[in-house]
Motif scaffolding. Structure first.
Motif, PDB file in Angstrom:
ATOM      1  N   CYS A  45       0.831  -1.209   0.000  1.00 53.81           N
ATOM      2  CA  CYS A  45       0.000   0.000   0.000  1.00 53.81           C
ATOM      3  C   CYS A  45       0.865   1.258   0.000  1.00 53.81           C
ATOM      4  O   CYS A  45       0.418   2.331  -0.367  1.00 53.81           O
ATOM      5  N   ARG A  48       1.557   2.079  -3.558  1.00 53.58           N
ATOM      6  CA  ARG A  48       0.380   1.875  -4.396  1.00 53.58           C
ATOM      7  C   ARG A  48       0.543   0.703  -5.354  1.00 53.58           C
ATOM      8  O   ARG A  48       0.034   0.713  -6.464  1.00 53.58           O
ATOM      9  N   GLU A  51      -2.940  -1.930  -5.356  1.00 58.45           N
ATOM     10  CA  GLU A  51      -4.070  -1.803  -6.278  1.00 58.45           C
ATOM     11  C   GLU A  51      -3.802  -2.442  -7.638  1.00 58.45           C
ATOM     12  O   GLU A  51      -4.704  -2.536  -8.468  1.00 58.45           O
ATOM     13  N   LYS A  59      -8.010   2.056   1.361  1.00 58.52           N
ATOM     14  CA  LYS A  59      -8.657   3.282   1.778  1.00 58.52           C
ATOM     15  C   LYS A  59      -7.922   3.801   3.005  1.00 58.52           C
ATOM     16  O   LYS A  59      -7.494   3.030   3.854  1.00 58.52           O
ATOM     17  N   ARG A  61      -5.187   7.092   4.568  1.00 55.16           N
ATOM     18  CA  ARG A  61      -4.183   8.063   4.131  1.00 55.16           C
ATOM     19  C   ARG A  61      -2.781   7.516   4.337  1.00 55.16           C
ATOM     20  O   ARG A  61      -2.503   6.848   5.326  1.00 55.16           O
ATOM     21  N   TYR A  70      -2.578   8.835  -1.596  1.00 54.23           N
ATOM     22  CA  TYR A  70      -3.854   8.313  -2.092  1.00 54.23           C
ATOM     23  C   TYR A  70      -4.815   9.422  -2.506  1.00 54.23           C
ATOM     24  O   TYR A  70      -5.962   9.151  -2.820  1.00 54.23           O
TER      25      TYR A  70
END
Lengths: 248, 323
Positions: A45, A48, A51, A59, A61, A70
């Motif tokens: 995460c 990124r 994803e 979801k 910050r 994000y």
């Protein structure tokens, strides 16, 4: 770097639950925990990459230099240039030479100045403690070197674009003990210039390389503090159980 | 030695004397498999036997001579060899880039609900009989090429030797185009499969270095899959070289070679298809046609072997040290 109430899912399965942690710059932070606790998902995460997996979403910050990676107007490609990643299995580009492997990120980022690229490749390979072993074989195949060398090549490749943060997802789990100790030495040196976040199965490894350690369980951050404290005097019972091997 | 022991020994022995059901089945399948080899041997020996008269009479002139005069028994097959290679090259030039685009879309971009149906349609295209492509070429493509595409090519690029002459719509360009369409299913399906075979770790490696999706595809995916894609193109070439019916119907059947795409021509397969019933059995003419078949077989064999080798290289790469 800092996460704030970060949640992540694969489809309907929630892999990360409300994780908030502040990661200190120019130090090494280890994330430990049993398989499936979400530690790999957590670092994926942070650049990124989470994803990229189909049906995965996140979801919350994640602040990098005070900016939420994000937020809507942020291009994940830009984030990945600032937050590099080394994967569990060495994954050099097998059809490219050693040199081109390291240069890939630079070229992908629009750098055409070959002189600069050459310098940067050498610098990165030196930082990854691989230069001496490959300097005569820069045109050799990226897959033609040993597993440990391949992993250091992947580290050099990540360093070439001078990220601020280097994420390592169990970088030694596919390597033998000698290669592992080389990478650990390397991680120790890297924090001079980079912030390193390493996910590991191996608690000794966390104790050896990390300044801070986070313990995760079932997607939650259970405890996070100085490595010494986590290993010698953990606050949570769950952490103590895991550290001492009395788990489940 | 008691009775039981004797019984077991007899039973063991019988295994070698009489085949078990599995043994019989294995023998049966092996016989079927060897039939393939037998067929190849029969074909090659037929081609050699049939061509011997022509080989003796024409010698090397057969493949380097460009005069094909049936009445004088002069058989130089170069125009047809050139015609085959030329139209196939056009097919590759047009068909392969399209196929790679299709494969990239299917493998890297298309959402699941597009991927499966589109993949199915492409395989459907492979199932269209070549005579149908021929019909379509004559009735639809021909007029379109003659009236729109070829005059435009001739007007703008007519100074090049490739686009001189009068557009007819029944020429090497039409043949190349039909062949391009016919190889798209094969080349795109194989290319898609080799791209799907690129490990995800390669894609992630590129993305994690700040590559855009396009850079990831061109650098990591194509880089990894290139020998497989090249192999797919070669297998497509093999199909184009051997294709008979559709080409025979649209190429215009002129027994000489020219560089102009707007000129009719002839391929190895089409000259055989057109003239086979005209040649008397046992004549030198018939033998010459069989020798064309032999040359065609040789070329296809080489192409297919190269294609297989390249595909094999891609597979070895995947099975190698990197995961």
């Amino acid at each position: 770097m800092e996460t704030n109430e970060l949640n992540a899912w694969f489809g309907s399965f929630q892999a990360i639950k409300n994780v908030s942690m502040k990661i200190r710059g120019n130090l090494t932070t280890a994330i430990i925990g049993p398989s499936g606790c979400g530690k790999s998902t957590l670092i994926r995460c942070l650049n990124r990459m989470h994803e990229v997996t189909p049906k995965a979403r996140a979801k919350g910050r994640v602040l990098l230099d005070g900016e939420d990676i994000y937020s809507r107007d942020v291009d994940p490609v830009e984030i990945r240039r600032k937050v590099g990643m080394v994967f569990q299995k060495p994954n050099p580009f097998p059809t490219m030479s050693v040199f081109d492997n390291v240069a890939f990120g630079l070229r992908a980022n629009g750098i055409r100045d070959e002189e600069f690229i050459t310098k940067q490749v050498e610098r990165s390979l030196r930082q990854a403690a691989l230069w001496k072993e490959v300097e005569d074989n820069l045109d050799g195949c990226g897959a033609g070197i040993s597993g440990g060398q391949q992993q250091r090549l992947c580290i050099a490749r990540a360093l070439a674009i001078e990220p601020e943060v280097v994420l390592m997802d169990e970088p030694c789990s596919a390597l033998d003990p000698i290669a592992t100790s080389k990478i650990e030495d390397l991680i120790f040196d890297l924090k001079e210039r980079y912030t390193v976040i390493i996910v590991t199965h191996n608690m000794q490894q966390a104790a050896r390389v990390a300044d801070y350690t986070a313990f995760m369980y079932l997607g939650e951050l259970i405890e996070y503090s100085k490595t010494k404290r986590i290993f010698e005097n953990p606050e949570e019972e769950l952490t103590e159980k895991y550290i001492t091997g009395r788990f489940g | 030695m008691d009775v039981r022991n004797v019984y077991h020994r007899l039973k063991d022995a019988s295994r070698y004397a009489v085949l078990t059901p599995d043994g019989r089945f294995e023998l049966f399948c092996a016989a079927l498999a060897s039939a393939i080899i037998l067929i190849i041997i029969m074909i090659v020996s037929y081609l050699l036997e049939g061509s011997i008269q022509s080989i003796r009479s024409s010698g090397i002139d057969f493949v380097i001579g460009s005069r094909w005069d049936v009445n004088r028994d002069i058989f130089g097959a170069l125009p047809f060899i050139a015609g085959t290679l030329y139209t196939s090259a056009i097919a590759i030039l047009i068909g392969v880039p399209i196929s790679i685009g299709v494969a990239i879309y299917l493998s890297e971009m298309a959402p699941d609900w597009v991927r499966a149906p589109l993949g199915f349609v492409i395989e459907l295209l492979a199932a269209v009989p070549s005579v149908i492509f021929g019909f379509w070429g004559i009735f639809t493509l021909r007029g379109f090429l003659r009236d729109s595409v070829e005059p435009a090519l001739n007007d703008t690029l007519g100074f090049l030797p490739f686009f001189e002459g009068n557009p007819t719509g029944m020429d090497k360009f039409a043949a190349g185009l039909i062949l391009a369409i016919m190889i798209i299913p094969t080349v795109s399906a194989i290319s898609r499969d080799v791209m799907r075979a690129v490990p995800n770790s390669q894609r992630e490696a590129a993305l994690a270095l700040g590559a855009t999706k396009q850079e990831m595809i061109s650098g990591a995916v194509i880089g990894y899959a290139k020998s497989g894609i090249f192999g797919a193109a070669i297998l497509g070439l093999g199909r184009a070289v051997g294709e008979t019916m559709a080409v025979t119907m649209v190429i215009g059947n002129k027994n000489s070679f020219s560089w102009s795409l707007l000129d009719p021509g002839q391929t190895m397969a089409s000259i055989i298809a057109i003239n086979w019933w005209e040649a008397d059995s046992g004549s030198l003419y018939q033998s010459a046609l069989i020798e064309i078949g032999l040359v065609l077989f040789g070329i296809m064999l080489i192409i297919n072997v190269i294609g297989r080798i390249l595909m094999g290289r891609m597979i070895r790469l995947r099975e190698g040290a990197v995961g």
